[in-house]
Design a protein around this motif. Structure first.
Motif, PDB file in Angstrom:
ATOM      1  N   ALA A 169       0.463  -1.305  -0.221  1.00  0.00           N
ATOM      2  CA  ALA A 169      -0.261   0.071   0.189  1.00  0.00           C
ATOM      3  C   ALA A 169       0.817   1.643  -0.076  1.00  0.00           C
ATOM      4  CB  ALA A 169      -0.802  -0.320   1.390  1.00  0.00           C
ATOM      5  N   ARG A 170       2.007   1.273   0.642  1.00  0.00           N
ATOM      6  CA  ARG A 170       2.527   2.634   1.184  1.00  0.00           C
ATOM      7  C   ARG A 170       3.444   2.661  -0.193  1.00  0.00           C
ATOM      8  NH1 ARG A 170       5.679   5.267   4.866  1.00  0.00           N
ATOM      9  NH2 ARG A 170       3.938   5.101   6.039  1.00  0.00           N
ATOM     10  N   SER A 171       3.768   1.951  -1.145  1.00  0.00           N
ATOM     11  CA  SER A 171       4.604   1.823  -1.977  1.00  0.00           C
ATOM     12  C   SER A 171       4.070   2.123  -3.570  1.00  0.00           C
ATOM     13  CB  SER A 171       4.747   0.163  -2.587  1.00  0.00           C
ATOM     14  OG  SER A 171       5.959   0.171  -2.000  1.00  0.00           O
ATOM     15  N   HIS A 172       2.218   1.863  -3.344  1.00  0.00           N
ATOM     16  CA  HIS A 172       1.443   2.423  -4.167  1.00  0.00           C
ATOM     17  C   HIS A 172       1.323   4.226  -3.982  1.00  0.00           C
ATOM     18  CE1 HIS A 172      -0.291  -0.992  -7.036  1.00  0.00           C
ATOM     19  NE2 HIS A 172      -0.167  -1.740  -5.611  1.00  0.00           N
ATOM     20  N   GLN A 173       1.471   4.174  -2.630  1.00  0.00           N
ATOM     21  CA  GLN A 173       1.082   5.915  -2.633  1.00  0.00           C
ATOM     22  C   GLN A 173       1.875   6.520  -3.085  1.00  0.00           C
ATOM     23  OE1 GLN A 173       1.020   6.538   2.473  1.00  0.00           O
ATOM     24  NE2 GLN A 173      -1.149   6.720   1.670  1.00  0.00           N
TER      25      GLN A 173
END
Length: 714
Positions: free
Chosen positions: A104-108
């Motif tokens: 999720a953090r990478s997509h963010q």
């Protein structure tokens, strides 16, 4: 002239809109940063260099994913290419390791990257994927950041309704919680949107909430921004007294902070307010100050708008020459930066100037340019409206696609659960078979452990025996040390009991005899008595001095004051003190020392050592012999040598010469008594000074004592 008045009434409101449009990328960045800073950097986290150093040694796990994501965020404005490389690796690694939160953090962070590149569609796609993952995790903080990020992207597309919707969703997560800087940023974002939508009361409400937080927490820069936002709302509502009050408060803070860009913006706004209130002199004063600061800063957007405002105001005041200069300057700057609305108003004002001069040909040309630019702006706004409608459609379609993907993911989760049940049944059968096998293995292990325990007990017993042996050795060593200390103590008391008593007894006996026959004693006898008293007193003084210095050395209260000492001066002083003693015994005393020879030592300690060595040499030398003191540089150090040709030292006594408890006690050639304390004191002092001392002797032929000390190079 009527045209100028109409333009001047309308122009400030337009300039606020034009300034807002020109500043839209910056406002977008501010709104986005309110969210993106939360998704990326946290205060106190490592810098890019330290993160890269950590990355070099990071294994393939969640730590590496987090470092990659943080590096990507840190570089998203300065190095987009490296940002994409880092976040791509982080996303691939997080996906392969099934790390949902890291994914999720990478997509963010990918969304941040696309936003900075102007690819708003991909930015939304990344943020919606992050949003879906955070929903699955039940991570409220991640949801709040994603909502705020999506709102920032919609704001960048001028989709204000959608932006406001997502900002409100982000804010709802923080309900019933203490206000934080992230919440205050959201208040500001909502205030900006509502002002653009002319919902002034709500805009004021959110600006005031942010202002209250910034005032309590001491965030001066953000407090000034909130005050300016409130001033802008009151200016849009034509409530000029309130508007100028808030702008002046913002100006006061920015003056205190030295924020010149903020100062210029406040001064321009205050000038517009004065113009609307009909205070032309005050308006020109504020605008002139803003113009000066903007020129120093090289802020062309602020320069252009301020020139055009001043030019239009000067047209109203019929100061056409000054008006023309400002309008032309504003037109040039607006053309350079693409400020078409500002340029259009410059053309309008220049048309009025040409008309006032009856230059109708120039007025017609300028009006035609104004009209052409106005048509261009109208067409651009229509095109923008179509693009906004298309953007809304794309955003809705993208959100729907993400939701569909989420549903597909849920179906896959159900199928995975079914497979897990089947695998669970298979595992029960396997576990049953494994239990029988484990029972056999456990029995074998228990038997093996019993054998191992017996072996360990034998090893433990051997270790205990070894420890007892070591303790016995330590006890023996301590016993030997105590024996030596006891012998030293006995010798010390023997010195006090015998050596100290003997000169005192001699002194008392002599003084008693002198007292008994003081009336009948002749001059020669008196001289004899006085010489005896002097000899006993000198012996007593030397003994007491050695005892006191040795006691100080043993108790640790004697400290060396090391410095540069002239060997020749020390030797000369000692020889001078003992020359009478040598002469009384008929011993020749000589010295030979180079005047430049200097050592690193304590001067008093060196004199004590030399005095003891020379005094011993005289004591053990017979009449007619010689004692010599020499010193020279040998192998990079200073070596002092005391040589006598007296009775010498037996080989059996030479080894214990410097030990107080075992040193030999030999009388001098004329019966002088010695305590053995002097040589012990010499050894202690020379050791303290970092030197060496030793003796060489042949019994019956004399002795040589050597002292080596470090040279002084100063």
């Amino acid at each position: 002239m009527h045209l100028a008045k109409r333009v001047l009434r309308w122009l400030p409101a337009f300039l606020w809109q034009a300034a807002l449009r020109a500043a839209r990328p910056r406002t977008c960045a501010y709104a986005a940063l309110a969210a993106l800073a939360v998704a990326g950097r946290v205060a106190g986290e490592p810098t890019v260099d330290s993160l890269r150093a950590v990355l070099q040694s990071s294994p393939t796990d969640s730590i590496r994913v987090n470092v990659l994501n943080q590096l990507a965020f840190e570089l998203h404005r300065t190095d987009p290419h490296q940002t994409r490389a880092y976040v791509s690796e982080a996303l691939d690694l997080a996906t392969s390791l099934d790390l949902t939160a890291c994914t999720a953090r990478s997509h963010q962070v990918f969304g941040i990257y696309h936003w900075t590149q102007g690819d708003y569609r991909e930015a939304l796609r990344s943020h919606f994927i992050a949003l879906t993952l955070y929903e699955g995790l039940g991570d409220s903080s991640g949801l709040a950041r994603s909502y705020n990020n999506i709102g920032a992207v919609y704001y960048s597309r001028s989709l204000y309704d959608e932006a406001l919707d997502y900002f409100m969703k982000s804010l709802s997560i923080y309900e019933n919680r203490p206000i934080t800087p992230e919440v205050a940023f959201i208040y500001i974002n909502i205030g900006v949107i509502m002002r653009l939508q002319q919902n002034y009361d709500q805009a004021l409400s959110y600006y005031l909430k942010a202002l209250d937080f910034y005032r309590q927490e001491g965030y001066d820069r953000d407090r000034a921004a909130a005050l300016a936002g409130i001033g802008a709302v009151y200016l849009d509502r034509a409530r000029y007294d309130e508007a100028i009050e808030y702008y002046r408060k913002a100006l006061e803070i920015r003056n205190a902070m030295g924020d010149r860009s903020g100062i210029a913006a406040c001064l321009q706004s205050i000038g517009v307010i004065h113009q609307r209130q009909g205070r032309s002199a005050l308006a020109l004063e504020s605008l002139t100050s803003a113009l000066t600061i903007a020129a120093d800063l090289g802020n062309r957007n602020l320069l252009a708008t301020t020139h055009v405002v001043m030019g239009t105001m000067l047209v109203q005041l019929q100061r056409f020459d000054q008006a023309e200069r400002h309008l032309e300057s504003g037109l040039r700057l607006a053309s350079d930066i693409g400020g078409r609305r500002v340029a259009m108003e410059a053309y309008r004002g220049l048309t009025e100037v040409a008309t006032s001069r009856s230059d109708y040909r120039a007025a017609l040309r300028l009006h035609q340019q104004y009209a052409a630019l106005s048509d261009s702006i109208y067409n651009a706004e229509k095109t923008q409206a179509i693009e906004d409608m298309h953007a809304k459609y794309e955003a809705a379609k993208l959100e729907s696609e993400i939701r569909d993907l989420h549903l597909d993911s849920e179906k896959k989760d159900v199928e995975l659960d079914r497979r897990r049940v089947e695998l669970s049944k298979q595992r029960i059968v396997i576990y049953s078979l494994a239990t029988v096998f484990v029972t056999i293995v456990v029995f074998s292990i228990l038997l093996s452990r019993q054998l191992s325990q017996n072996k360990r007990n034998a090893i433990l017993l051997a270790r205990q025996n070894h420890q007892l042996t070591r303790q016995q050795e330590i006890l023996n060593r301590q016993t030997a040390e105590l024996t030596q200390l006891n012998a030293t103590k006995d010798r010390f008391f023997a010195i006090i009991a015998h050596d100290l008593r003997s000169p005192l007894a001699s002194l008392l006996s002599t003084t008693k005899s002198l007292s008994d026959c003081c009336d009948s004693v002749d001059g020669q006898s008196l001289r004899h008595y006085l010489e005896t008293i002097n000899t006993s007193a000198a012996r007593l003084h030397r003994l007491l001095e050695n005892l006191l210095q040795w006691a100080s050395a043993q108790s640790g209260t004697l400290h060396a004051e090391v410095g540069t000492v002239s060997v020749r001066d020390a030797v000369t002083e000692v020889v001078g003190v003992l020359c009478d003693t040598a002469e009384a015994k008929g011993v020749a005393l000589s010295s030979s020392v180079a005047p430049t020879l200097r050592v690193v030592a304590d001067a008093n300690m060196l004199r004590v050592v030399l005095r003891n060595l020379v005094d011993n040499a005289i004591k053990f030398s017979g009449g007619g012999s010689e004692v010599s003191v020499t010193a020279a540089e040998v192998d990079g150090a200073a070596e002092i040598t005391v040589v006598d040709h007296g009775v010498g030292i037996p080989a059996t006594d030479l080894a214990n010469l410097f030990q107080l408890d075992r040193s030999p006690r030999t009388r001098g050639t004329t019966g002088e008594q010695g305590s053995g304390l002097g040589l012990t004191l010499c050894r202690d002092f020379i050791t303290t000074l970092g030197g060496r001392i030793w003796a060489e002797s042949t019994h019956g032929q004399g002795s040589t004592f050597h002292v080596v000390l470090p040279l002084s190079r100063g």
